[in-house]
Design a protein around this motif. Structure first.
Motif, PDB file in Angstrom:
ATOM      1  N   ALA A 235      55.143  13.229  52.874  1.00 53.70           N
ATOM      2  CA  ALA A 235      56.508  12.779  52.631  1.00 53.70           C
ATOM      3  C   ALA A 235      56.755  12.574  51.141  1.00 53.70           C
ATOM      4  CB  ALA A 235      56.771  11.480  53.374  1.00 53.70           C
ATOM      5  N   VAL A 236      57.983  12.888  50.705  1.00 54.14           N
ATOM      6  CA  VAL A 236      58.440  12.540  49.364  1.00 54.14           C
ATOM      7  C   VAL A 236      59.715  11.721  49.498  1.00 54.14           C
ATOM      8  CG1 VAL A 236      57.405  14.553  48.259  1.00 54.14           C
ATOM      9  CG2 VAL A 236      59.741  14.696  49.119  1.00 54.14           C
ATOM     10  N   GLY A 237      60.083  11.051  48.425  1.00 52.31           N
ATOM     11  CA  GLY A 237      61.140  10.050  48.525  1.00 52.31           C
ATOM     12  C   GLY A 237      62.547  10.576  48.681  1.00 52.31           C
ATOM     13  N   SER A 238      62.831  11.774  48.151  1.00 52.45           N
ATOM     14  CA  SER A 238      64.215  12.249  48.166  1.00 52.45           C
ATOM     15  C   SER A 238      64.250  13.773  48.093  1.00 52.45           C
ATOM     16  CB  SER A 238      64.987  11.675  46.973  1.00 52.45           C
ATOM     17  OG  SER A 238      64.486  12.223  45.752  1.00 52.45           O
ATOM     18  N   THR A 239      65.424  14.325  48.367  1.00 55.78           N
ATOM     19  CA  THR A 239      65.597  15.775  48.238  1.00 55.78           C
ATOM     20  C   THR A 239      65.420  16.208  46.799  1.00 55.78           C
ATOM     21  OG1 THR A 239      67.116  15.809  50.120  1.00 55.78           O
ATOM     22  CG2 THR A 239      67.199  17.693  48.630  1.00 55.78           C
ATOM     23  N   ASP A 240      65.846  15.376  45.852  1.00 56.61           N
ATOM     24  CA  ASP A 240      65.668  15.705  44.436  1.00 56.61           C
ATOM     25  C   ASP A 240      64.185  15.839  44.101  1.00 56.61           C
ATOM     26  OD1 ASP A 240      66.880  16.052  41.759  1.00 56.61           O
ATOM     27  OD2 ASP A 240      65.764  14.222  41.294  1.00 56.61           O
ATOM     28  N   ASP A 241      63.366  14.948  44.637  1.00 53.71           N
ATOM     29  CA  ASP A 241      61.916  15.059  44.434  1.00 53.71           C
ATOM     30  C   ASP A 241      61.379  16.339  45.068  1.00 53.71           C
ATOM     31  OD1 ASP A 241      61.840  12.565  43.154  1.00 53.71           O
ATOM     32  OD2 ASP A 241      61.501  11.494  45.046  1.00 53.71           O
ATOM     33  N   LEU A 242      61.908  16.675  46.233  1.00 51.92           N
ATOM     34  CA  LEU A 242      61.409  17.831  46.969  1.00 51.92           C
ATOM     35  C   LEU A 242      61.690  19.133  46.228  1.00 51.92           C
ATOM     36  CD1 LEU A 242      60.047  18.668  49.666  1.00 51.92           C
ATOM     37  CD2 LEU A 242      62.344  18.985  50.602  1.00 51.92           C
ATOM     38  N   VAL A 243      62.911  19.320  45.747  1.00 53.15           N
ATOM     39  CA  VAL A 243      63.247  20.598  45.104  1.00 53.15           C
ATOM     40  C   VAL A 243      62.510  20.782  43.781  1.00 53.15           C
ATOM     41  CG1 VAL A 243      65.498  20.743  46.221  1.00 53.15           C
ATOM     42  CG2 VAL A 243      65.326  19.667  43.970  1.00 53.15           C
ATOM     43  N   ARG A 244      62.057  19.696  43.191  1.00 52.70           N
ATOM     44  CA  ARG A 244      61.300  19.779  41.936  1.00 52.70           C
ATOM     45  C   ARG A 244      59.802  19.932  42.176  1.00 52.70           C
ATOM     46  NH1 ARG A 244      64.346  17.893  37.452  1.00 52.70           N
ATOM     47  NH2 ARG A 244      66.403  17.122  38.076  1.00 52.70           N
ATOM     48  N   ALA A 245      59.383  19.843  43.446  1.00 55.98           N
ATOM     49  CA  ALA A 245      57.961  19.904  43.775  1.00 55.98           C
ATOM     50  C   ALA A 245      57.449  21.337  43.731  1.00 55.98           C
ATOM     51  CB  ALA A 245      57.727  19.298  45.157  1.00 55.98           C
ATOM     52  N   GLU A 246      56.121  21.477  43.688  1.00 55.75           N
ATOM     53  CA  GLU A 246      55.477  22.798  43.732  1.00 55.75           C
ATOM     54  C   GLU A 246      55.540  23.311  45.163  1.00 55.75           C
ATOM     55  OE1 GLU A 246      54.261  24.770  41.581  1.00 55.75           O
ATOM     56  OE2 GLU A 246      53.909  23.652  39.734  1.00 55.75           O
ATOM     57  N   LEU A 247      56.528  24.147  45.444  1.00 58.84           N
ATOM     58  CA  LEU A 247      56.718  24.693  46.781  1.00 58.84           C
ATOM     59  C   LEU A 247      56.665  26.209  46.740  1.00 58.84           C
ATOM     60  CD1 LEU A 247      59.879  22.637  47.901  1.00 58.84           C
ATOM     61  CD2 LEU A 247      57.480  22.082  48.386  1.00 58.84           C
ATOM     62  N   ASP A 248      56.270  26.785  47.861  1.00 57.85           N
ATOM     63  CA  ASP A 248      56.447  28.226  48.053  1.00 57.85           C
ATOM     64  C   ASP A 248      57.801  28.502  48.696  1.00 57.85           C
ATOM     65  OD1 ASP A 248      53.846  29.250  47.150  1.00 57.85           O
ATOM     66  OD2 ASP A 248      53.053  28.121  48.855  1.00 57.85           O
ATOM     67  N   ILE A 249      58.183  27.650  49.652  1.00 51.77           N
ATOM     68  CA  ILE A 249      59.428  27.831  50.399  1.00 51.77           C
ATOM     69  C   ILE A 249      60.168  26.505  50.455  1.00 51.77           C
ATOM     70  CG2 ILE A 249      60.460  28.460  52.626  1.00 51.77           C
ATOM     71  CD1 ILE A 249      57.948  30.126  53.201  1.00 51.77           C
ATOM     72  N   TYR A 250      61.455  26.553  50.154  1.00 53.66           N
ATOM     73  CA  TYR A 250      62.321  25.380  50.307  1.00 53.66           C
ATOM     74  C   TYR A 250      63.206  25.617  51.521  1.00 53.66           C
ATOM     75  CZ  TYR A 250      66.166  22.099  49.453  1.00 53.66           C
ATOM     76  OH  TYR A 250      67.124  21.128  49.590  1.00 53.66           O
ATOM     77  N   SER A 251      63.253  24.626  52.407  1.00 51.23           N
ATOM     78  CA  SER A 251      63.974  24.785  53.670  1.00 51.23           C
ATOM     79  C   SER A 251      64.998  23.670  53.859  1.00 51.23           C
ATOM     80  CB  SER A 251      62.974  24.781  54.836  1.00 51.23           C
ATOM     81  OG  SER A 251      63.622  25.027  56.059  1.00 51.23           O
ATOM     82  N   PRO A 252      66.274  23.915  53.487  1.00 53.61           N
ATOM     83  CA  PRO A 252      67.318  22.903  53.736  1.00 53.61           C
ATOM     84  C   PRO A 252      67.666  22.867  55.229  1.00 53.61           C
ATOM     85  CG  PRO A 252      67.990  24.563  52.094  1.00 53.61           C
ATOM     86  CD  PRO A 252      66.812  25.092  52.810  1.00 53.61           C
ATOM     87  N   CYS A 253      67.479  21.734  55.852  1.00 59.32           N
ATOM     88  CA  CYS A 253      67.720  21.606  57.294  1.00 59.32           C
ATOM     89  C   CYS A 253      68.619  20.421  57.623  1.00 59.32           C
ATOM     90  CB  CYS A 253      66.393  21.471  58.043  1.00 59.32           C
ATOM     91  SG  CYS A 253      65.385  22.966  58.035  1.00 59.32           S
ATOM     92  N   ALA A 254      69.420  19.991  56.650  1.00 58.44           N
ATOM     93  CA  ALA A 254      70.344  18.883  56.906  1.00 58.44           C
ATOM     94  C   ALA A 254      71.779  19.414  56.841  1.00 58.44           C
ATOM     95  CB  ALA A 254      70.091  17.753  55.905  1.00 58.44           C
ATOM     96  N   MET A 255      72.644  18.778  56.084  1.00 61.07           N
ATOM     97  CA  MET A 255      74.034  19.195  55.998  1.00 61.07           C
ATOM     98  C   MET A 255      74.198  20.361  55.018  1.00 61.07           C
ATOM     99  SD  MET A 255      75.585  17.230  58.158  1.00 61.07           S
ATOM    100  CE  MET A 255      77.329  17.124  57.773  1.00 61.07           C
TER     101      MET A 255
END
Length: 373
Positions: A235-255
């Protein structure tokens, strides 16, 4: 409208300064509903019936203004037209919104009044679940209405459509991984999911079972805690933290509107593939993603599994049959990426071209005139 019989209210030409006719110029029909006895305030938008009757969920949400509700239902219904067309369904696009907080405003009386409202449209619009509504709610709506899908299994329905929505997004991710890394396997990939509610929590399981590492965030902490405990997600604290993280795939699943200029500027993922509707906050965002060499899997292409599931009810529901159809999202996403490559356009433009081509071809067969786009 009066509670019984249901009588749709006339469409106002302007809502909170928004010209409904101008904003909904593409739409066939926009109908407002007021039932003072139950507090129901609803809007149904029918974008197109070129391929068949319109089908789309009912969103129950506390919009800040009626204008916001109008914009949302118009955007969502248009997306449903393209989603149904690209999924190969003989259905058009529609959507409904009920304005209010479902936690406090949702009652049996309100849902039944809404059912009478939908019934008054004579089958041009088929409703189902969306944000703020559930299969149990559709059972109540169906007590007053023949044009309801997404019902509970006990009442012959498909139940929770988020199961196949997540499955379809997973198939879209596999196609995206193949386009970027040469394999459909997600093993060893890091996937960030923003929103682990109805769809996101199922998606976590598909990804973990395939060997992916999953990072999640949600405004509802109990939802995060549940997937962390059950699947070992981080878990991370916020969407802002998530999009700045080292990801291969970003998956928006909310609004919707998740992909803004600010998000694209800082996003470190190579792929965007999620369940949220209308992820692009404005025209041009898809080009910004392409400029940063981020592959965007069009939302209405990959999140059509839920629509496929509830549409299957119209034939007498079979989960296996619906899942087999949803598995086809892998090939559809591949076709979108291939057309984008050959036509030198973005995947969003390619998906639109494929959907519009089918609407025109089938529209001609059904004697429905559609302008060339």
């Amino acid at each position: 409208m009066s509670a019984d019989p249901a009588v749709p209210a006339p469409v106002p030409s302007s809502v909170d300064g928004v010209d409904v006719f101008e904003l909904g110029a593409e739409h066939e029909q926009v109908v407002f509903c007021n039932d003072h006895a139950t507090g129901l305030r609803a809007i149904v938008a029918i974008h197109s019936t070129a391929l068949g009757p319109s089908l789309g969920g009912t969103r129950f949400y506390p919009y800040a203004s009626t204008a916001d509700a109008v914009r949302d239902v118009l955007n969502l219904s248009r997306g449903m037209t393209y989603k149904a067309a690209l999924a190969g369904l003989d259905l058009g696009g529609g959507k409904a919104v009920i304005i209010g907080d479902p936690a406090t405003a949702k009652t049996e009386a309100l849902l039944r009044a809404y059912g009478r409202f939908v019934q008054s449209l004579g089958g041009r619009y088929l409703t189902a679940c969306d944000v703020g509504t559930y299969s149990e709610d559709m059972d109540v709506v169906a007590r007053e209405c023949s044009f309801v899908t997404g019902r509970t299994v006990a009442h012959g329905g498909a139940g929770d459509s988020s199961v196949l929505t997540a499955y379809g997004v997973f198939q879209g991710m596999r196609a995206s991984a193949e386009a970027v890394w040469g394999t459909t396997s997600l093993s060893g990939r890091t996937v960030g999911i923003a929103g682990v509610g109805k769809v996101g929590r199922h998606l976590v399981k598909y990804l973990v079972d395939d060997g992916a590492r999953v990072v999640v965030t949600d405004v509802h902490q109990p939802a995060v805690d549940a997937v962390v405990a059950e699947h070992g997600a981080t878990a991370v604290g916020s969407t802002d933290d998530l999009v700045r993280a080292e990801l291969d795939i970003y998956s928006p699943c909310a609004m919707g509107g998740a992909l803004t200029d600010d998000v694209v500027e800082v996003l470190r993922a190579r792929v965007v593939c999620g369940a949220a509707n209308n992820q692009l906050s404005h025209p041009g965002i898809e080009k910004a993603l392409a400029e940063r060499e981020i592959l965007y899997a069009p939302d209405y292409c990959v999140n059509s599994g839920g629509l496929i599931q509830v549409a299957d009810e119209l034939e007498g529901f079979s989960f296996d049959r619906a899942q087999q159809r949803a598995a086809g999202i892998l090939e559809t996403t591949r076709a979108v990426f291939e057309l984008a490559r050959t036509d030198s356009v973005t995947p969003a433009e390619a998906a639109d071209r494929l959907a519009e081509r089918r609407m025109r071809d089938v529209g001609r067969l059904r004697g429905v005139w559609l302008p060339a786009r």
